[in-house]
Design a protein around this motif. Structure first.
Motif, PDB file in Angstrom:
ATOM      1  N   UNK A 214      11.306 -35.554  35.839  1.00  0.00           N
ATOM      2  CA  UNK A 214      12.689 -35.928  36.132  1.00  0.00           C
ATOM      3  C   UNK A 214      12.859 -35.944  37.643  1.00  0.00           C
ATOM      4  N   UNK A 215      13.670 -36.934  38.135  1.00  0.00           N
ATOM      5  CA  UNK A 215      13.967 -37.055  39.564  1.00  0.00           C
ATOM      6  C   UNK A 215      15.474 -36.933  39.747  1.00  0.00           C
ATOM      7  N   UNK A 216      15.893 -36.052  40.659  1.00  0.00           N
ATOM      8  CA  UNK A 216      17.309 -35.752  40.852  1.00  0.00           C
ATOM      9  C   UNK A 216      17.686 -35.886  42.318  1.00  0.00           C
ATOM     10  N   UNK A 217      18.987 -36.027  42.535  1.00  0.00           N
ATOM     11  CA  UNK A 217      19.534 -35.932  43.882  1.00  0.00           C
ATOM     12  C   UNK A 217      19.716 -34.462  44.234  1.00  0.00           C
ATOM     13  N   UNK A 218      19.598 -34.141  45.494  1.00  0.00           N
ATOM     14  CA  UNK A 218      19.832 -32.773  45.941  1.00  0.00           C
ATOM     15  C   UNK A 218      21.257 -32.366  45.606  1.00  0.00           C
ATOM     16  N   UNK A 219      21.410 -31.206  44.994  1.00  0.00           N
ATOM     17  CA  UNK A 219      22.718 -30.731  44.606  1.00  0.00           C
ATOM     18  C   UNK A 219      23.071 -31.053  43.173  1.00  0.00           C
TER      19      UNK A 219
ATOM     20  N   UNK B 141      17.385 -22.845  27.022  1.00  0.00           N
ATOM     21  CA  UNK B 141      17.634 -23.767  28.140  1.00  0.00           C
ATOM     22  C   UNK B 141      17.604 -23.018  29.462  1.00  0.00           C
ATOM     23  N   UNK B 142      17.158 -23.736  30.498  1.00  0.00           N
ATOM     24  CA  UNK B 142      17.204 -23.250  31.881  1.00  0.00           C
ATOM     25  C   UNK B 142      18.072 -24.213  32.671  1.00  0.00           C
ATOM     26  N   UNK B 143      19.106 -23.685  33.348  1.00  0.00           N
ATOM     27  CA  UNK B 143      20.013 -24.514  34.134  1.00  0.00           C
ATOM     28  C   UNK B 143      20.049 -24.015  35.573  1.00  0.00           C
ATOM     29  N   UNK B 144      19.818 -24.938  36.513  1.00  0.00           N
ATOM     30  CA  UNK B 144      20.033 -24.681  37.931  1.00  0.00           C
ATOM     31  C   UNK B 144      21.209 -25.552  38.334  1.00  0.00           C
ATOM     32  N   UNK B 145      22.302 -24.912  38.707  1.00  0.00           N
ATOM     33  CA  UNK B 145      23.548 -25.636  38.929  1.00  0.00           C
ATOM     34  C   UNK B 145      23.460 -26.629  40.086  1.00  0.00           C
ATOM     35  N   UNK B 146      22.687 -26.307  41.114  1.00  0.00           N
ATOM     36  CA  UNK B 146      22.568 -27.179  42.282  1.00  0.00           C
ATOM     37  C   UNK B 146      21.111 -27.166  42.736  1.00  0.00           C
ATOM     38  N   UNK B 147      20.395 -28.242  42.435  1.00  0.00           N
ATOM     39  CA  UNK B 147      18.965 -28.294  42.726  1.00  0.00           C
ATOM     40  C   UNK B 147      18.713 -28.380  44.226  1.00  0.00           C
TER      41      UNK B 147
ATOM     42  N   UNK C  57       6.649 -30.137  32.972  1.00  0.00           N
ATOM     43  CA  UNK C  57       7.735 -31.051  33.334  1.00  0.00           C
ATOM     44  C   UNK C  57       7.793 -31.098  34.851  1.00  0.00           C
ATOM     45  N   UNK C  58       7.546 -32.281  35.437  1.00  0.00           N
ATOM     46  CA  UNK C  58       7.541 -32.429  36.889  1.00  0.00           C
ATOM     47  C   UNK C  58       8.952 -32.728  37.374  1.00  0.00           C
ATOM     48  N   UNK C  59       9.428 -31.920  38.297  1.00  0.00           N
ATOM     49  CA  UNK C  59      10.774 -32.076  38.860  1.00  0.00           C
ATOM     50  C   UNK C  59      10.643 -32.539  40.307  1.00  0.00           C
ATOM     51  N   UNK C  60      11.210 -33.711  40.601  1.00  0.00           N
ATOM     52  CA  UNK C  60      11.236 -34.252  41.960  1.00  0.00           C
ATOM     53  C   UNK C  60      12.679 -34.400  42.414  1.00  0.00           C
ATOM     54  N   UNK C  61      12.885 -34.252  43.722  1.00  0.00           N
ATOM     55  CA  UNK C  61      14.226 -34.419  44.307  1.00  0.00           C
ATOM     56  C   UNK C  61      14.184 -35.505  45.375  1.00  0.00           C
ATOM     57  N   UNK C  62      15.222 -36.332  45.385  1.00  0.00           N
ATOM     58  CA  UNK C  62      15.350 -37.340  46.426  1.00  0.00           C
ATOM     59  C   UNK C  62      15.914 -36.668  47.676  1.00  0.00           C
ATOM     60  N   UNK C  63      15.075 -36.506  48.681  1.00  0.00           N
ATOM     61  CA  UNK C  63      15.502 -35.798  49.895  1.00  0.00           C
ATOM     62  C   UNK C  63      15.889 -36.796  50.976  1.00  0.00           C
ATOM     63  N   UNK C  64      16.746 -36.357  51.876  1.00  0.00           N
ATOM     64  CA  UNK C  64      17.150 -37.179  53.020  1.00  0.00           C
ATOM     65  C   UNK C  64      16.099 -37.068  54.121  1.00  0.00           C
ATOM     66  N   UNK C  65      16.042 -38.085  54.980  1.00  0.00           N
ATOM     67  CA  UNK C  65      15.131 -38.038  56.120  1.00  0.00           C
ATOM     68  C   UNK C  65      15.662 -37.021  57.123  1.00  0.00           C
ATOM     69  N   UNK C  66      14.805 -36.086  57.491  1.00  0.00           N
ATOM     70  CA  UNK C  66      15.181 -35.020  58.420  1.00  0.00           C
ATOM     71  C   UNK C  66      14.125 -34.931  59.507  1.00  0.00           C
ATOM     72  N   UNK C  67      14.560 -34.893  60.759  1.00  0.00           N
ATOM     73  CA  UNK C  67      13.668 -34.709  61.898  1.00  0.00           C
ATOM     74  C   UNK C  67      14.113 -33.467  62.664  1.00  0.00           C
ATOM     75  N   UNK C  68      13.159 -32.626  63.034  1.00  0.00           N
ATOM     76  CA  UNK C  68      13.448 -31.390  63.766  1.00  0.00           C
ATOM     77  C   UNK C  68      12.542 -31.334  64.993  1.00  0.00           C
TER      78      UNK C  68
END
Length: 636
Positions: A313-318, A394-400, A436-447
């Motif tokens: 599954x692929x999710x947005x952050x949060x 069930x396992x729930x994470x309210x904000x990934x 179950x592979x969990x992926x998140x769509x992350x924003x581009x971040x530069x530090x």
């Protein structure tokens, strides 16, 4: 007086001679009687002869004086004469029902395999003489009373032979009783016959084994079998006696959770005991009743654990992350305890992604429904684990968060037949679901991070070291920076050249593990990790962070660098670690000696020189004086 002594001496010598002879007289020994034995069951009478001359192997002859024969002697069996038995015993001797078994050369036992009522009477064991003189006793006798067989045994329900699921409870009931004029006791044993691979025989060969499970002995004590003692101590096997009809006792054995090794044929055995005149307990009757066959179906043949969503599954952050674990194939008639765990391997915040890395526990639900979380205790308020239905969790994470990426598996440990297992209760079976592979769509971040030492006076021991870290984050949406300060020892070449503290060097070589000095967390909390120095950290501006070491000591010099980590904010307002990091350049801080320290150098040198010159002068004067004194004494 001498005549009197002589007359007394002769009888004394004769008495002593008789005592010595009797000390080596033949003696035949049998058990004390009367002995009560049950008709239809074996009789075993031991007979031992001692104090004899001649060969070690002695012959024995057995006679019976029946109670109803008016003292008539009947030959039973002999070790030296096959024609010795009287007519009533001849066929029984020929077919081995009546025989003599030799324990040693001078010890035998009369065995009557199936005792009859007419076998009651006095038994005499006679040993033909092999002595040079006839002295001692050559026979012994014991009375045997034959009592009727009143031992009864039955069961209320037999095993059907149908497969029983692993973990099910097994209850076996056996009724037994005796009715005798004599004081006899009853013992009950539940046992199992099974097939076991024979050691020392051909490969795959099986032999029948009999194992006692649990018993009530003749003194009413509970005795578990050797192979079942731990299960008895753990309360998994019990045996109780109840009062039944007609004076019979009802014996109930319960096996709390059957195992695959419990497969076999079960039986109940009742034994009648009596206490002989020599105070020993003897088993005089025994009956065994087959209850039936038990086949235990292993849980591994039916149990399966699945997780969803299938694959990944692929999710947005949060976004919320919901995973489901389903346990199938549990026998409905077995009350089993389940320990359910969610495990995760790999995350974006580490170098271990996907199938690599170490598997860690995210959360677990114990057999009593208590939920506990793994190393990330912050998830306790940001997630939940629930039992949504029988066998469904069930396992729930309210904000990934990015740290939640990885491969998740549901691990189920089953305690078959034990709804509330103890700490030492072994797990029956553990199975894992597919990943179950969990992926998140992350924003581009530069530090980026740059460390610098502000210009100022030379740093000396006792001064305040001030370092600045300029850290910037380029991304969309709110962001914060978490800054950590590290220190390495100054390399020997740099230390020898005594470079100034404002000289920047390349990234520090990984020679030693750095010392973590302090950190300013994304939420503004400062953490100080060193104890020997006075350290403070603060934020000067949106991109500027300061480290100060007050009253610096020589151990505070070294090569300093800052590490910056970017934190983002999810749509719910929660902060998460993006996993993006940056390491700054290294800044070398060298502490010079103070002026007061430099004044000590000539003082120390002056004092040392004065002491040396004084010692030389004193030594010279003393030497000259001693030489002059020696010349004056020589002239005299």
């Amino acid at each position: 007086m001498s005549t009197t002594m002589a007359s007394m001496k002769t009888p004394l010598l004769l008495f002593l001679h008789w005592v010595l002879q009797c000390a080596v007289c033949r003696d035949v020994t049998l058990p004390a009687g009367p002995l009560y034995r049950v008709a239809g069951f074996p009789l075993s009478l031991p007979c031992v002869v001692s104090g004899h001359e001649g060969p070690r192997t002695q012959d024995f002859e057995w006679f019976l004086y029946r109670d109803n024969a008016g003292g008539l002697q009947m030959g039973v069996v002999s070790t030296r004469d096959k024609g010795f038995p009287y007519a009533p015993f001849q066929p029984r001797v020929r077919n081995g029902e009546v025989r003599v078994e030799r324990d040693s050369g001078d010890a035998v036992r009369l065995v009557v395999q199936r005792l009859r009522a007419e076998d009651q009477g006095k038994y005499e064991c006679y040993t033909p003489s092999t002595d040079s003189a006839y002295q001692g006793n050559y026979s012994g006798s014991v009375t045997v009373k034959v009592i009727p067989d009143t031992l009864q045994i039955s069961y209320t329900r037999s095993l059907t032979g149908l497969p029983v699921p692993e973990g099910a409870e097994l209850t076996l009931t056996c009724s037994a009783g005796i009715s005798s004029d004599q004081l006899t006791h009853l013992s009950i044993t539940f046992g199992k016959r099974g097939a076991a691979e024979a050691s020392g025989s051909g490969a795959g060969e099986e032999v029948s084994t009999v194992r006692e499970i649990i018993s009530i002995d003749n003194l009413l004590g509970i005795v578990p079998g050797r192979s079942y003692k731990k299960r008895y101590d753990d309360g998994e096997i019990t045996l109780e006696k109840r009062n039944g009809e007609g004076g019979q006792g009802v014996y109930v054995m319960r096996m709390r959770a059957v195992r695959p090794e419990d497969t076999g044929a079960y039986f109940c055995e009742a034994s009648q005991w009596i206490r002989d005149p020599d105070r020993s307990w003897q088993k005089i009757a025994q009956r065994t009743l087959d209850i039936g066959n038990l086949t235990v179906q292993q849980l591994a043949e039916s149990l399966s654990v699945t997780s969803s969503p299938r694959g990944g599954v692929t999710l947005q952050i949060g976004s919320p992350l919901i995973l489901t674990c389903e346990v199938l194939g549990l026998p409905p008639e077995v009350d089993s305890g389940l320990l359910v765990q969610w495990m995760k391997r790999g995350s974006v915040s580490s170098d271990d992604v996907g199938a690599g890395g170490v598997e860690v526990e995210v959360a677990r639900m114990s057999t009593d429904g208590v939920v506990s979380w793994g190393d990330d205790l912050s998830r306790a308020s940001g997630g939940s684990m629930e039992k949504v239905a029988e066998g469904r969790f069930s396992l729930k994470l309210f904000s990934a968060r990015p740290a939640d990426t990885g491969v998740y598996r549901c691990v189920v440990s089953v305690y078959a037949g034990r709804a509330n297992p103890g700490p030492s209760t072994p797990v029956t079976l553990t199975q894992r679901s597919e990943g179950v592979t969990v992926n998140l769509k992350t924003k581009d971040v530069l530090v980026s991070a740059v460390a610098q030492l502000p210009r100022g006076p030379l740093l000396k021991r006792g001064s305040t070291i001030t370092l600045i870290c300029n850290a910037t984050v380029t991304t969309t949406g709110p962001a914060q920076v978490q800054v950590r300060w590290l220190r390495w020892p100054i390399p020997a070449p740099v230390l020898n050249k005594r470079q100034g503290s404002d000289v920047a060097s390349p990234d520090p070589p990984v020679i030693e593990k750095p010392t973590q000095i302090a950190a300013l967390m994304y939420d503004g909390v400062a953490n100080i990790y060193v104890n020997g120095s006075e350290v403070s950290v603060d934020r000067l501006s949106a991109v500027s962070y300061r480290l100060r070491v007050h009253t610096a000591a020589m151990e505070d010099q070294g090569m300093y660098a800052c590490h910056a980590e970017a934190w983002g904010q999810d749509p719910h307002g929660g902060w998460y670690n993006t996993g993006v990091k940056a390491e700054s350049n290294a800044v070398t801080v060298y502490l010079y000696a103070r002026a007061a320290d430099l004044l000590l150098i000539p003082l120390v040198i002056g004092v040392s020189s004065s002491l040396f010159v004084g010692i030389v002068i004193i030594a010279t004067v003393t030497c000259c004086f001693m030489k002059r004194l020696a010349r004056q004494r020589a002239q005299k």
